[in-house]
Motif scaffolding. Structure first.
Motif, PDB file in Angstrom:
ATOM      1  N   GLU A   1      23.664  11.619  -6.944  1.00  0.00           N
ATOM      2  CA  GLU A   1      24.213  10.843  -5.840  1.00  0.00           C
ATOM      3  C   GLU A   1      25.629  11.278  -5.488  1.00  0.00           C
ATOM      4  O   GLU A   1      26.020  11.256  -4.321  1.00  0.00           O
ATOM      5  CB  GLU A   1      24.197   9.346  -6.178  1.00  0.00           C
ATOM      6  CG  GLU A   1      22.811   8.719  -6.193  1.00  0.00           C
ATOM      7  CD  GLU A   1      22.031   8.996  -7.488  1.00  0.00           C
ATOM      8  OE1 GLU A   1      22.598   9.608  -8.428  1.00  0.00           O
ATOM      9  OE2 GLU A   1      20.856   8.610  -7.541  1.00  0.00           O
ATOM     10  N   PHE A   2      26.404  11.687  -6.493  1.00  0.00           N
ATOM     11  CA  PHE A   2      27.748  12.186  -6.214  1.00  0.00           C
ATOM     12  C   PHE A   2      27.677  13.483  -5.413  1.00  0.00           C
ATOM     13  O   PHE A   2      28.484  13.714  -4.516  1.00  0.00           O
ATOM     14  CB  PHE A   2      28.551  12.400  -7.506  1.00  0.00           C
ATOM     15  CG  PHE A   2      29.029  11.121  -8.120  1.00  0.00           C
ATOM     16  CD1 PHE A   2      29.933  10.311  -7.451  1.00  0.00           C
ATOM     17  CD2 PHE A   2      28.586  10.734  -9.365  1.00  0.00           C
ATOM     18  CE1 PHE A   2      30.381   9.123  -8.013  1.00  0.00           C
ATOM     19  CE2 PHE A   2      29.028   9.547  -9.937  1.00  0.00           C
ATOM     20  CZ  PHE A   2      29.925   8.744  -9.255  1.00  0.00           C
ATOM     21  N   GLY A   3      26.721  14.321  -5.737  1.00  0.00           N
ATOM     22  CA  GLY A   3      26.524  15.552  -4.961  1.00  0.00           C
ATOM     23  C   GLY A   3      26.161  15.234  -3.521  1.00  0.00           C
ATOM     24  O   GLY A   3      26.644  15.884  -2.592  1.00  0.00           O
ATOM     25  N   ASP A   4      25.297  14.224  -3.322  1.00  0.00           N
ATOM     26  CA  ASP A   4      24.942  13.799  -1.957  1.00  0.00           C
ATOM     27  C   ASP A   4      26.187  13.318  -1.212  1.00  0.00           C
ATOM     28  O   ASP A   4      26.392  13.652  -0.042  1.00  0.00           O
ATOM     29  CB  ASP A   4      23.903  12.673  -1.990  1.00  0.00           C
ATOM     30  CG  ASP A   4      22.550  13.124  -2.508  1.00  0.00           C
ATOM     31  OD1 ASP A   4      22.286  14.348  -2.502  1.00  0.00           O
ATOM     32  OD2 ASP A   4      21.762  12.249  -2.917  1.00  0.00           O
ATOM     33  N   LEU A   5      27.012  12.521  -1.897  1.00  0.00           N
ATOM     34  CA  LEU A   5      28.233  11.999  -1.283  1.00  0.00           C
ATOM     35  C   LEU A   5      29.179  13.137  -0.909  1.00  0.00           C
ATOM     36  O   LEU A   5      29.749  13.149   0.181  1.00  0.00           O
ATOM     37  CB  LEU A   5      28.924  11.023  -2.242  1.00  0.00           C
ATOM     38  CG  LEU A   5      30.182  10.336  -1.738  1.00  0.00           C
ATOM     39  CD1 LEU A   5      29.891   9.510  -0.483  1.00  0.00           C
ATOM     40  CD2 LEU A   5      30.755   9.452  -2.835  1.00  0.00           C
ATOM     41  N   VAL A   6      29.326  14.110  -1.787  1.00  0.00           N
ATOM     42  CA  VAL A   6      30.203  15.252  -1.519  1.00  0.00           C
ATOM     43  C   VAL A   6      29.660  16.077  -0.351  1.00  0.00           C
ATOM     44  O   VAL A   6      30.422  16.492   0.531  1.00  0.00           O
ATOM     45  CB  VAL A   6      30.375  16.113  -2.795  1.00  0.00           C
ATOM     46  CG1 VAL A   6      30.987  17.462  -2.478  1.00  0.00           C
ATOM     47  CG2 VAL A   6      31.226  15.370  -3.819  1.00  0.00           C
ATOM     48  N   ARG A   7      28.353  16.300  -0.305  1.00  0.00           N
ATOM     49  CA  ARG A   7      27.769  17.050   0.815  1.00  0.00           C
ATOM     50  C   ARG A   7      27.959  16.290   2.131  1.00  0.00           C
ATOM     51  O   ARG A   7      28.271  16.893   3.165  1.00  0.00           O
ATOM     52  CB  ARG A   7      26.292  17.350   0.548  1.00  0.00           C
ATOM     53  CG  ARG A   7      26.099  18.516  -0.421  1.00  0.00           C
ATOM     54  CD  ARG A   7      24.628  18.884  -0.604  1.00  0.00           C
ATOM     55  NE  ARG A   7      23.923  17.903  -1.406  1.00  0.00           N
ATOM     56  CZ  ARG A   7      23.993  17.819  -2.731  1.00  0.00           C
ATOM     57  NH1 ARG A   7      24.724  18.676  -3.414  1.00  0.00           N
ATOM     58  NH2 ARG A   7      23.322  16.893  -3.386  1.00  0.00           N
ATOM     59  N   ASP A   8      27.816  14.962   2.099  1.00  0.00           N
ATOM     60  CA  ASP A   8      28.073  14.158   3.305  1.00  0.00           C
ATOM     61  C   ASP A   8      29.550  14.266   3.721  1.00  0.00           C
ATOM     62  O   ASP A   8      29.855  14.366   4.911  1.00  0.00           O
ATOM     63  CB  ASP A   8      27.700  12.695   3.073  1.00  0.00           C
ATOM     64  CG  ASP A   8      26.198  12.477   3.010  1.00  0.00           C
ATOM     65  OD1 ASP A   8      25.446  13.358   3.474  1.00  0.00           O
ATOM     66  OD2 ASP A   8      25.776  11.423   2.497  1.00  0.00           O
ATOM     67  N   PHE A   9      30.450  14.253   2.750  1.00  0.00           N
ATOM     68  CA  PHE A   9      31.875  14.419   3.048  1.00  0.00           C
ATOM     69  C   PHE A   9      32.107  15.769   3.720  1.00  0.00           C
ATOM     70  O   PHE A   9      32.824  15.854   4.718  1.00  0.00           O
ATOM     71  CB  PHE A   9      32.712  14.315   1.763  1.00  0.00           C
ATOM     72  CG  PHE A   9      34.150  14.668   1.981  1.00  0.00           C
ATOM     73  CD1 PHE A   9      35.062  13.701   2.376  1.00  0.00           C
ATOM     74  CD2 PHE A   9      34.597  15.973   1.810  1.00  0.00           C
ATOM     75  CE1 PHE A   9      36.386  14.028   2.600  1.00  0.00           C
ATOM     76  CE2 PHE A   9      35.922  16.305   2.036  1.00  0.00           C
ATOM     77  CZ  PHE A   9      36.821  15.333   2.428  1.00  0.00           C
ATOM     78  N   ASN A  10      31.504  16.814   3.173  1.00  0.00           N
ATOM     79  CA  ASN A  10      31.683  18.156   3.741  1.00  0.00           C
ATOM     80  C   ASN A  10      31.128  18.239   5.161  1.00  0.00           C
ATOM     81  O   ASN A  10      31.718  18.891   6.028  1.00  0.00           O
ATOM     82  CB  ASN A  10      31.040  19.208   2.845  1.00  0.00           C
ATOM     83  CG  ASN A  10      31.830  19.431   1.570  1.00  0.00           C
ATOM     84  OD1 ASN A  10      33.014  19.122   1.490  1.00  0.00           O
ATOM     85  ND2 ASN A  10      31.175  19.948   0.556  1.00  0.00           N
TER      86      ASN A  10
END
Length: 168
Positions: A84-93
């Motif tokens: 989920e943190f990876g998803d959040l980071v990809r959404d941020f990017n």
């Protein structure tokens, strides 16, 4: 179950237990306490490690968000995680990329609009300057300048009206 006792867990030791049974029971309880202590210690260590790891991820995301909010749209975070943190980071990017594109488009629009406004202004100012300095007195040239000023004033007004229509 509304505070009702539904069962009990315990060890029943008969009064007639032998010394061997008592020793086994004491040894088993001591081992259970040692294993429970190690399990608790392991849980505390794992929790601290996970909390530190989550805090590091959130800290990275917080700092990047602050930089993004201050206008640094080129900021990106390395997104190798698959959780989920990876998803959040990809959404941020993706958000940072979209904001960067919008900023680039805005700058291009401002540059193009400035150019579009500068051209008629230049074509208005130059003849006015020549007329005021009385550099041109020929009637045909003066008429040409008046026409040029009028046409470019109308063009400028049209551009301003188009800009006003954009805000709607």
């Amino acid at each position: 179950h509304d505070g009702k006792v539904i069962g009990k867990l315990g060890i029943v030791v008969a009064a007639s237990s032998s010394v061997v049974d008592q020793a086994f029971l004491n040894h088993s309880l001591n081992m259970l306490l040692i294993v429970a202590g190690f399990a608790l210690l392991l849980c505390v260590i794992a929790s601290l490690w996970m909390a530190r790891h989550v805090k590091a991820i959130l800290r990275t995301l917080t700092l990047a968000t602050r930089r993004l909010a201050s206008g640094e749209y080129s900021i990106r975070i390395d997104a190798q995680r698959q959780d989920e943190f990876g998803d959040l980071v990809r959404d941020f990017n993706r958000l940072a990329h979209a904001l960067e594109q919008h900023e680039n488009n805005r700058r291009l629009w401002v540059a193009q609009t400035s150019h579009e406004l500068r051209t008629p202004l230049t074509l208005i100012i130059d003849p006015i300057k020549k007329l005021l300095n009385k550099e041109e007195t020929d009637e045909q040239t003066v008429h040409f300048f008046h026409k040029l000023i009028y046409e470019n004033s109308a063009r400028l007004l049209q551009l301003v009206n188009q800009l006003l229509d954009l805000k709607k």
